[in-house]
Design an enzyme around this catalytic site. Structure first.
Site, PDB file in Angstrom:
ATOM      1  N   LYS A 119      21.886  36.136  85.111  1.00  0.00           N
ATOM      2  CA  LYS A 119      21.481  34.815  84.627  1.00  0.00           C
ATOM      3  C   LYS A 119      20.176  34.370  85.264  1.00  0.00           C
ATOM      4  O   LYS A 119      19.354  33.726  84.626  1.00  0.00           O
ATOM      5  CB  LYS A 119      22.597  33.797  84.851  1.00  0.00           C
ATOM      6  CG  LYS A 119      23.713  33.982  83.840  1.00  0.00           C
ATOM      7  CD  LYS A 119      24.826  33.010  84.017  1.00  0.00           C
ATOM      8  CE  LYS A 119      25.953  33.325  83.043  1.00  0.00           C
ATOM      9  NZ  LYS A 119      27.255  32.881  83.552  1.00  0.00           N
ATOM     10  N   LYS A 173      28.851  44.168  75.170  1.00  0.00           N
ATOM     11  CA  LYS A 173      30.030  43.396  74.763  1.00  0.00           C
ATOM     12  C   LYS A 173      29.651  42.318  73.755  1.00  0.00           C
ATOM     13  O   LYS A 173      28.484  41.953  73.626  1.00  0.00           O
ATOM     14  CB  LYS A 173      30.667  42.752  75.997  1.00  0.00           C
ATOM     15  CG  LYS A 173      29.782  41.716  76.668  1.00  0.00           C
ATOM     16  CD  LYS A 173      30.574  40.754  77.539  1.00  0.00           C
ATOM     17  CE  LYS A 173      29.667  39.637  78.038  1.00  0.00           C
ATOM     18  NZ  LYS A 173      30.320  38.480  78.562  1.00  0.00           N
ATOM     19  N   LYS A 223      28.542  35.121  73.188  1.00  0.00           N
ATOM     20  CA  LYS A 223      27.748  34.041  72.581  1.00  0.00           C
ATOM     21  C   LYS A 223      26.278  34.242  72.894  1.00  0.00           C
ATOM     22  O   LYS A 223      25.419  34.186  72.034  1.00  0.00           O
ATOM     23  CB  LYS A 223      28.172  32.692  73.170  1.00  0.00           C
ATOM     24  CG  LYS A 223      29.535  32.241  72.714  1.00  0.00           C
ATOM     25  CD  LYS A 223      30.010  31.013  73.485  1.00  0.00           C
ATOM     26  CE  LYS A 223      30.976  31.419  74.575  1.00  0.00           C
ATOM     27  NZ  LYS A 223      32.192  30.647  74.687  1.00  0.00           N
TER      28      LYS A 223
END
Ligand code: TYM
Length: 327
Positions: A111, A194, A197
């Site tokens: 992130k 994977k 969102k």
């Protein structure tokens, strides 16, 4: 009785990864255990700091939890920010969480790379907040997908550390839970990785049939096997993994046999997969729309869930204060 806790961040609608990685197990566990299922709206502030995201999405997820079959008569369904005791435990756990170990967490590093302009302290201490969510109810089992394994390791480490520092046996070490053993990773259909969102490759429970067909037909494939029984490259393996998750064993075997004999037609496979996904999601979608229209009911569910969760949280935080010396 054993305690179960899990949560989902309200950063968008629920997708097949959330369902098969987590929610499906919530449904199995709610009959047998004392369950707490929440909407992690504080966690979503680490990446989605805007009020519109927070308020609208909480209601969305609530309607989706209910539509999937989480039953408020069996499990406490609540919004994380309604249980302030979690914040106090988060603070205490942060006092014994070290910079080095937090910086080493893979999802923090990812992130930080994705949002270099906003590497905030909440992002760094994401695992301590998650541990607080779990430990506030002294949970034994945490139904989560494979991507949460490192966060779960941190939660166990913080539980052990607290017990050791204060010489108590207050917190059980929470285990990841997946029915059938191994944690699930639902793949994306864009060739690798994977479904997620933020990966932009998700198929949502709320998607209509046309959208699902379009998404599945766009799935990455190759020119097909040339040798019998060859190993499937990742994009193809992902398509088969998806068949395994949503289609019948017969369907899987049929296409697997076609693949192994070099006769597979990806167009047919995708059409079948899209229809099987639609058959699965369509009834859930109908229920989501019904619940979403019934805001009074959802508010009542969230209030009752918060009451149950607060009662449990208060019990734990009183013990924690006592142990640390806040009498
Ligand atoms: P979140 O919101 O990213 O995802 C919610 C749940 O869905 C699972 N999941 C998947 N499982 C399999 N395959 C996928 N492609 C896939 N994508 C998502 C996740 O593993 C997760 O179980 N940190 C958590 C939220 C959280 C939490 C907690 C969970 C906060 N506090 C306490 C459990 C206990 C998260 O970001 O999940």
């Amino acid at each position: 009785m054993e305690i179960v806790v899990s949560g989902i961040r309200p950063t968008g609608n629920l997708h097949l990864g959330n369902y098969f990685g987590a929610v499906k197990n919530f449904l199995r566990l709610q009959d047998e255990y004392k369950c707490f299922f929440f909407i992690a709206n504080w966690h979503s502030l680490t990446t989605h700091p805007h009020p519109g995201d927070v308020t609208n999405n909480v209601r969305k997820i609530l309607a989706e939890y209910l539509a999937c079959g989480i039953d408020p008569a069996k499990a406490a369904i609540y919004v994380q920010s309604d249980v302030k005791e979690v914040l106090e435990l988060y603070l205490f756990l942060n006092m014994n969480a070290y910079l080095g170990e937090l910086q080493r967490v893979t999802s923090f590093k990812e992130k930080a790379r994705k949002q270099p302009e906003n590497v905030n302290a909440g992002l760094l201490t994401y695992p301590t907040l998650m541990a607080a969510d779990i430990l506030i109810h002294k949970a034994h089992k945490v139904p989560v997908g494979k991507d949460q394994e490192q966060n779960m390791e941190m939660a166990r480490k913080f539980a052990r550390r607290f017990n050791t520092i204060y010489g108590v046996e207050l917190f059980p070490e929470p285990e990841s839970y997946s029915f059938g053993g191994d944690a699930v990773k639902v793949p994306g259909l864009d060739g690798s990785g994977k479904m997620g969102k933020s990966e932009g490759n998700a198929i949502y429970l709320i998607d209509d049939a046309a959208t699902i067909r379009k998404k599945v037909m766009k799935a990455v494939t190759d020119s097909g096997p040339t040798e019998p029984n060859s190993v499937k490259p990742e994009p193809i393996e992902n398509l088969f993994k998806m068949l395994q998750i949503v289609s019948s064993p017969d369907t899987y075997d049929y296409f697997n046999e076609k693949y192994n004999t070099c006769q597979v037609r990806y167009g047919d496979l995708k059409k079948q997969l899209a229809e099987d996904i639609i058959n699965f999601t369509h009834p859930i979608r109908e229920r989501i729309l019904d619940f979403a229209a019934n805001t009074d009911y959802m508010d009542k569910v969230a209030k009752e869930g918060a009451d149950k969760a607060r009662e449990s949280a208060l019990h734990t935080i009183r013990e924690v204060r006592e142990v640390i010396g806040f009498k």
